[in-house]
Design an enzyme around this catalytic site. Sequence first.
Site, PDB file in Angstrom:
ATOM      1  CG  ASP A 138      -1.885  -1.138   1.252  1.00 59.82           C
ATOM      2  OD1 ASP A 138      -2.215  -1.651   0.160  1.00 59.82           O
ATOM      3  OD2 ASP A 138      -2.303  -1.545   2.352  1.00 59.82           O
ATOM      4  CE  LYS A 139      -0.042   8.569  -0.744  1.00 63.43           C
ATOM      5  NZ  LYS A 139      -1.092   9.542  -0.414  1.00 63.43           N
TER       6      LYS A 139
END
Length: 303
Positions: A138-139
């Site tokens: 994830d970011k």
Amino acid sequence: MEKMEHIIPDEQAGERIDKVLSTLNADWSRTQVQQWIKDGNVLVNGQKPKTNYKCSANDKIEISIPEPEELDVVPEKMDLDIYYEDQDVLVVNKPKGMVVHPAAGHGTGTLVNGLMSHCTDLSGINGVMRPGIVHRIDKDTSGLLMVAKNDMAHESLVNQLMNKTVTRKYRAIVHGVIPHDYGTIDAPIARDPKDRQSMTVVDNGKHAVTHFQVLDRFKDFTLVECQLETGRTHQIRVHMKYIGYPLAGDPKYGPRKTLDLGGQALHAGILGFVHPRSNEYLEFEAPLPAYFQELLDNLANNR
């Protein structure tokens, strides 16, 4: 679009269509062929087959080979933290806050933009927007990612992920004090029917297993190491919330009052896999990012 035909001989009867077609051209991988089947570019006796279709003798296979798409993702020079690189694979430590690959309306500043500037040879299996990308984090999760530089490496790494032989260990800080030292969360995950932007545990979801070990306990938090057996979207974040210990700083799955960390306290610290060409097992470890270590120090000082 180039077209070709193949008649199934007796010796290929009973074999899966993706396996058969991937033997026709050394440049075609099974993953790529499966995508062509899903896209309707493969017909069996004039009908669209499933990707797991078993061939019969004398089946007439028609293949429409798509033109390679021009990559419209712009290379951007970045100071990438590369842990390993050779002709086949690359291991990079992604910082918190960076998106892995471009998406519609979000074409710059991603890890892929940086990779395309760093090297021109990335596998094409995942298409225009995700060259070389075998798996994602994830970011706001930091840590190690493996990148494929050709289709042979891509297929090998994907198969290792599917066979659950890749070592993926994460450090996470969660709300609450977990009383037991070890645990396994085996709970299926799918998109939340009430919130399409989130994932959740549901009966008919995809099989998902996370193993965890407690490394340290603080006043209101616990440091855990999570090892992924499967790799579902947001898996650790969803699973830890499911058992009542959501990740600190997580704006989506954490409690309403959580730490302001600019995202979840989650770091993909250890990554291990078998090299696609040499068959040697490689393992890499990336230290905790500064914000994470600082948080641990603060928690330790306030036990």
